[in-house]
Every structure is written in C-alpha cells, then in structure tokens.
Design a protein around this motif. Structure first.
Motif, short mmCIF file in Angstrom:
data_model
loop_
_atom_site.label_atom_id
_atom_site.label_comp_id
_atom_site.label_asym_id
_atom_site.label_seq_id
_atom_site.Cartn_x
_atom_site.Cartn_y
_atom_site.Cartn_z
N GLU A 199 -4.43 27.83 24.32
CA GLU A 199 -3.16 27.10 24.23
C GLU A 199 -3.36 25.59 24.29
O GLU A 199 -2.81 24.83 23.49
CB GLU A 199 -2.22 27.54 25.36
CG GLU A 199 -0.84 26.87 25.26
CD GLU A 199 0.13 27.30 26.34
OE1 GLU A 199 -0.31 27.58 27.47
OE2 GLU A 199 1.34 27.34 26.05
N LYS A 200 -4.21 25.14 25.24
CA LYS A 200 -4.41 23.70 25.41
C LYS A 200 -4.98 23.07 24.13
O LYS A 200 -4.56 21.99 23.71
CB LYS A 200 -5.36 23.46 26.59
CG LYS A 200 -5.23 22.11 27.19
CD LYS A 200 -5.71 22.01 28.62
CE LYS A 200 -5.65 20.54 29.03
NZ LYS A 200 -6.92 20.02 29.49
N GLU A 201 -5.94 23.79 23.53
CA GLU A 201 -6.56 23.30 22.31
C GLU A 201 -5.54 23.20 21.18
O GLU A 201 -5.52 22.23 20.42
CB GLU A 201 -7.63 24.31 21.88
CG GLU A 201 -8.91 23.71 21.39
CD GLU A 201 -9.96 24.77 21.17
OE1 GLU A 201 -10.25 25.52 22.13
OE2 GLU A 201 -10.48 24.84 20.05
N ARG A 202 -4.68 24.22 21.09
CA ARG A 202 -3.68 24.19 20.01
C ARG A 202 -2.61 23.15 20.27
O ARG A 202 -2.13 22.52 19.33
CB ARG A 202 -3.03 25.58 19.84
CG ARG A 202 -3.92 26.57 19.14
CD ARG A 202 -3.22 27.85 18.82
NE ARG A 202 -4.21 28.90 18.81
CZ ARG A 202 -4.48 29.69 19.84
NH1 ARG A 202 -3.76 29.61 20.94
NH2 ARG A 202 -5.45 30.58 19.78
N LEU A 203 -2.23 22.97 21.54
CA LEU A 203 -1.18 21.98 21.85
C LEU A 203 -1.63 20.57 21.46
O LEU A 203 -0.81 19.75 21.08
CB LEU A 203 -0.84 22.02 23.35
CG LEU A 203 0.09 23.16 23.79
CD1 LEU A 203 0.28 23.13 25.31
CD2 LEU A 203 1.45 23.07 23.11
N LYS A 204 -2.95 20.33 21.52
CA LYS A 204 -3.45 18.99 21.14
C LYS A 204 -3.07 18.71 19.69
O LYS A 204 -2.80 17.58 19.32
CB LYS A 204 -4.98 18.94 21.24
CG LYS A 204 -5.50 18.68 22.61
CD LYS A 204 -6.98 18.26 22.61
CE LYS A 204 -7.55 18.43 24.01
NZ LYS A 204 -8.83 19.10 24.07
N ILE A 205 -3.06 19.77 18.86
CA ILE A 205 -2.76 19.58 17.44
C ILE A 205 -1.26 19.65 17.19
O ILE A 205 -0.70 18.87 16.41
CB ILE A 205 -3.50 20.65 16.61
CG1 ILE A 205 -4.99 20.46 16.82
CG2 ILE A 205 -3.15 20.56 15.13
CD1 ILE A 205 -5.83 21.64 16.62
N GLN A 236 10.76 25.16 18.80
CA GLN A 236 11.49 24.51 19.91
C GLN A 236 10.81 24.82 21.24
O GLN A 236 10.73 23.97 22.12
CB GLN A 236 12.97 24.95 19.96
CG GLN A 236 13.73 24.81 18.67
CD GLN A 236 13.38 23.57 17.87
OE1 GLN A 236 13.40 22.44 18.35
NE2 GLN A 236 13.05 23.78 16.60
N LYS A 237 10.34 26.05 21.39
CA LYS A 237 9.65 26.41 22.64
C LYS A 237 8.35 25.61 22.77
O LYS A 237 7.99 25.18 23.87
CB LYS A 237 9.37 27.92 22.68
CG LYS A 237 10.66 28.72 22.88
CD LYS A 237 10.40 30.21 22.92
CE LYS A 237 11.70 30.94 23.17
NZ LYS A 237 11.53 32.41 23.15
N LEU A 238 7.68 25.38 21.65
CA LEU A 238 6.45 24.57 21.69
C LEU A 238 6.78 23.12 22.05
O LEU A 238 5.99 22.46 22.74
CB LEU A 238 5.73 24.61 20.35
CG LEU A 238 4.92 25.86 20.04
CD1 LEU A 238 4.38 25.81 18.62
CD2 LEU A 238 3.77 26.04 21.02
N THR A 241 7.25 23.13 25.79
CA THR A 241 5.95 23.29 26.45
C THR A 241 5.16 21.99 26.36
O THR A 241 4.61 21.50 27.35
CB THR A 241 5.13 24.41 25.78
OG1 THR A 241 5.93 25.58 25.71
CG2 THR A 241 3.86 24.70 26.54
N GLY A 242 5.13 21.40 25.17
CA GLY A 242 4.37 20.17 24.94
C GLY A 242 4.90 19.04 25.80
O GLY A 242 4.13 18.26 26.38
N HIS B 6 5.23 10.97 21.52
CA HIS B 6 6.24 11.77 20.82
C HIS B 6 6.79 12.87 21.71
O HIS B 6 7.98 13.19 21.64
CB HIS B 6 5.66 12.33 19.52
CG HIS B 6 5.31 11.25 18.55
ND1 HIS B 6 6.27 10.51 17.90
CD2 HIS B 6 4.12 10.74 18.16
CE1 HIS B 6 5.68 9.61 17.14
NE2 HIS B 6 4.38 9.73 17.28
N ALA B 7 5.91 13.45 22.54
CA ALA B 7 6.36 14.49 23.47
C ALA B 7 7.34 13.90 24.47
O ALA B 7 8.36 14.52 24.81
CB ALA B 7 5.17 15.11 24.18
N LEU B 8 7.06 12.67 24.93
CA LEU B 8 7.93 12.02 25.92
C LEU B 8 9.26 11.60 25.29
O LEU B 8 10.32 11.76 25.89
CB LEU B 8 7.23 10.80 26.52
CG LEU B 8 6.00 11.11 27.36
CD1 LEU B 8 5.29 9.83 27.76
CD2 LEU B 8 6.35 11.93 28.60
#
Lengths: 257, 119, 132
Positions: A199-205, A236-238, A241-242, B6-8
């Motif tokens: 998850e962490k790796e994908r969230l970076k992208i 929207q959920k991502l 989370t992000g 962008h997240a913030l």
C-alpha cells in the motif's frame, strides 16, 4: 428485475442502418462515417453487426474483440455516443439506426482501434500485483482469506481493463498525465487485499496530482462501467487514505513506518 | 513535500466542503433572506445595534472565521478544478495563483475585521 | 509498436459538460463553489462595513435591500443547497462502509443523507438560537 427487451423483429424491422467511423492512417486526414444496411437477426448485438460487415461487405473494417461475452474487455467503442462493450450492447436497446465510433479520448490507430499504450503504462505504474516484503515459502501453505476479507476488494477486482471509464472521464480528456479510473481502482484493489503489503509503495504514486487528486468525482466512470467496479468510490477512498497518511507523516513522523 | 501538498490541499478542500454543507445554508437564510431589510419578516435582528452585539460575541467571531475561510478554500478549489476541465488548463499557473491569492486575502481580511474589534 | 504514422487525436470538446444530464449536474455542482465563494466575499465586505460604523453599515444595508442583491442571495442559497445535497450523497457513499452494519447490511445512502440533513437542521437551529 429488468423489463423484457423490446424486440425490433417483433416490430417487423428486417434491416438496421449502421454508421461506423472509419480511418485509414496513411490515407485519411481525419475519420469519416461509412453507412451500411445489414439484415437484423434475433438477439443481435453491435459486435454481430460489425462481424457481418467485415464478413460480407467490407473486409477492411478493423476493430478489437475476443470473448463475445463481456469478460475480456477488448471490444470497447462509442455506440450512439456512449461508451459500451459492443458484445454486450443489443441492437434492440440502441435502435435500428445506430452509430459506432472508436472510444472517445483515445488516439485512433485505424477505424475502431485506439492506441491504448498510455493506459498500459499507467496500469503498470500502480503495480497491480501482490507485493510482499518476503515471499511466503510454498511449504507454509496457501494464504487464507475470510469472505469478509475478500469483500473488501472484490468489487474492484472485477475490472476487465476495458477502458470505457477512461473514455467517459473528462479529466482523462484534458490531462494526459492523469493515471485514470481503472488503474487507480486497481491500486485500491491491491491495497485492500489482506495478502498485500504494497500500500505504501502504491500510495507514493497514487497520492499525487496525476493520481487521485486529479479526480473531481464526476462519477461518469462508475456510470459506464460494465462490471460495476465503481472506480469513483475507490478513488475517493484513496484520497482520504492519502490525506490522512500525509497528515500522520507530517505530525507524527516517528510513529509512521 | 511537493507531492504531499496535494493531499493536504484536498484535506482542506474536503473539510471546507463539510463546513459549507452544514453551516452556509443557515447563514445565507438568516443573514440575507429571512430578515431582509425590506422587512419581509422583521428587519430588527439585522439592525446595526443587534449586528454589533452579535459580532462582538467571541463564539460568533470564531464561527465567521471558520465558515468564511473554509467556504473560500472549498469553493474556489472546486471551481478552479472545473475551469481546468473546460479548456483553461493552459492557464493553470495564473489561475491557481489567483485562487490562492483570493483565499489568502479573504481569510486574512476576515481575521483582521473579526479580531480588530477586540482592540 | 513501430509508428510510421501518427494516430489521429480528436480535438477536445470543452463543452462536454452539456452533453449529458450527469455531466451537467456535475458542472452546476462545481459552479456552486464559485457562487458560494462570491457570497462569502460579499459577506466579508459586509463585516468590514459593520466595523466601520453605523453609517457604513446602513449604506451596505441599502445595497442589500436592492432586488438584485436579494436575487443573488436566493441564487446563492439554491447553489449552496445543491452543494449540500450532492455533498451528503457523495459522502454518504463513503460513510456507508464506516458506520456499524445492521444485520450484516450497510445502511442505504438515502438514509445517511436524511441523517445528515437532520444534523444540518439541528445545527441551523442552534446557530439561530445562539446568534440571532
């Protein structure tokens, strides 16, 4: 329960008029419509019509198709201006005077075949596969999941990469870098899989302007999806989370791995 | 940090969306419609004297700061995204700059007027 | 893929938001952001006039009494309610999975919208009671 389909044959229609967009890459400066009149058969789908044209009238007509049953995702087109799988679109539903064009918002290679390279690149970028820090040895047995764990990602796992959602998304039309609905929905699918640790790796992208924050929740991707993946809700959920992850990283960096 | 912004910003936009959804309708009705100066119901609650009493309430001051700043953040971020989708993407940088300038000036002005009456 | 030719790229249609009902509702939802912001900017002007003294505030009230300003307030309210209802619908889709399930099922979205609307009415009454 859906209402029974009105049969055009019952209305004594024998033929259908179909306009198909053609484009010959080295010969034409822009696409043009070709009109055909073909016999109507019972329970005919748009793909049947294209196959009839190719077999009997114009052998050069070029389009993608494979399974004929809505699972391979190959046959996406614009039918009467709407993104559809031609193998699942009944002539009885769209009428005997229809228009078939290539999927919108994609470059056209020939006739109904579009260039999907950018999607394939974006899909690979989100790493849509199980990521484990260490591989579990075969001797330790299979990975077990409860039905509840499967439910967390099942909806998004139904994606067949047909790209109708890209065709429907206005952001895809304006921002070339936007990763897009299907790829983002698939990144969510793998994040939610209990077997996955990526998850962490994908969230970076995906936690980026080209990723989820480029989406404005127009929702048309969800409307056109033939497999009810609901990419919009996954995105929207991502976003949530992000955003929470970023706040945690900034406020409590020591507690975030 | 560049990517994280962008997240913030989305987080701020989302918070603003909630505040605007719950608090803005009643503010518009009370401030501009129900007690309209032409006297549809009663113009007394928005007379100068009553407006000052309301304005000097510290709770009202906080309410104004939160309502105005978050609505500007939410509304302008949303409209900016729409502009980019309808052909104004080539002007992304100046539009973004203008939007954040208006948000900053709006928030700073609200803080100034709300807090200046304390001194 | 070797490209001896360039694929044809259709020109972007900037009026895509007029081509179907869902796109149009989305566009109105986005424009509500602009209208809400304009109303807030006018309200900031209002408080600046309030802090400048009674004659400035009365001048503002004369402006607010005009039919044009009243119309704008009504339009601003309409757009704000559009924002509120669409916001509750959208956030309801996320809240659905976060609230406790009843006999294994998540509550329907319209139920969550109604709950949010009730909270809105309660908050509005509280604001009226506290400040007006």
């Amino acid at each position: 329960m859906e209402a029974p389909r009105k049969s055009l044959l019952k209305l004594k229609k024998k033929q259908i008029a179909i306009k198909v967009k053609g484009y010959r890459p080295t010969k034409d400066s822009e696409p043009y419509f070709q009109e055909y009149k073909i016999p109507l058969k019972p329970d005919m789908v748009v793909l049947d019509a294209l196959n009839y044209i190719k077999d009997n009238i114009d052998g050069s007509l070029t389009y993608r198709w494979s399974c004929r049953m809505g699972v391979c995702g190959s046959c996406g087109s614009n039918v009467n201006g709407k993104p559809k799988l031609t193998c699942e679109t009944f002539i009885d539903d769209v009428g005997d005077n229809l228009t078939v064009e290539p999927m919108a918002r994609f470059p056209i290679i020939k006739d109904l075949v579009v260039d999907i390279d950018s999607f394939m690149t974006k899909l690979k970028d989100v790493k849509p596969w199980i990521i484990n820090e260490t591989e579990k040895p075969i001797e330790k047995g299979e990975n077990l999941q409860t039905p509840e764990q499967v439910d967390l990602y099942k909806q998004q796992s139904m994606c067949i990469n047909c790209m109708l959602c890209y065709s429907a998304c206005p952001v895809v039309g304006t921002e070339d870098d936007f990763i897009g609905p299907a790829a983002l929905a698939l990144s969510y699918r793998y994040n939610m899989d209990s077997r996955d640790q990526g998850e962490k790796e994908r969230l970076k992208i995906t936690s980026s302007e080209e990723g989820v924050y480029g989406c404005s929740w127009i929702g048309e991707c969800t409307s056109v999806c033939p497999k009810n993946v609901d990419p919009a809700i996954a995105i929207q959920k991502l976003k949530l989370t992000g955003s929470l992850q970023t706040i945690k990283e900034l406020l409590l960096p020591k507690f975030v791995k | 940090m560049n990517k994280k912004i962008h997240a913030l910003l989305w987080g701020a936009f989302s918070t603003g969306g909630f505040v605007a959804a719950f608090l803005l309708p009643s503010f518009i009705i009370l401030n501009s419609i129900l007690f309209h100066p032409s006297g549809i119901i009663s113009s007394d609650p928005i007379s100068y004297e009553n407006a000052i009493i309301r304005f000097n309430n510290p709770l009202f001051k906080m309410y104004l700061i939160v309502l105005f700043s978050t609505t500007l953040i939410h509304g302008l971020y949303r409209f900016k995204a729409f502009l980019f989708e309808v052909g104004f993407l080539p002007y992304k940088k100046p539009i973004t700059g203008l939007v954040y300038l208006i948000i900053s000036i709006g928030t700073a002005s609200t803080l100034f007027f709300v807090l200046s009456s304390l001194f | 893929m070797s490209k001896e030719f360039k694929p044809y790229v259709e020109k972007n249609n900037n009026f895509w938001w007029l081509t179907n009902r869902r796109y149009f509702t989305y566009a109105m939802r986005e424009i509500s952001g602009l209208v809400m912001s304009l109303y807030v900017l006018i309200s900031i002007y209002e408080i600046s006039q309030l802090t400048s003294g009674s004659s400035s505030f009365i001048d503002f009230r004369l402006l607010a009494a005009s039919p044009l300003m009243f119309m704008f307030s009504v339009i601003a309210l309409a757009f704000t309610l559009l924002h509120t209802i669409t916001w509750f619908e959208l956030t309801g889709k996320i809240q659905k999975d976060q609230v406790p399930k009843i006999s294994g099922k998540s509550p329907p979205i319209f139920a969550l919208v109604i709950v949010n609307m009730l909270i809105l009415f309660a908050a509005s009454y509280l604001i009226y009671f506290l400040f007006w």
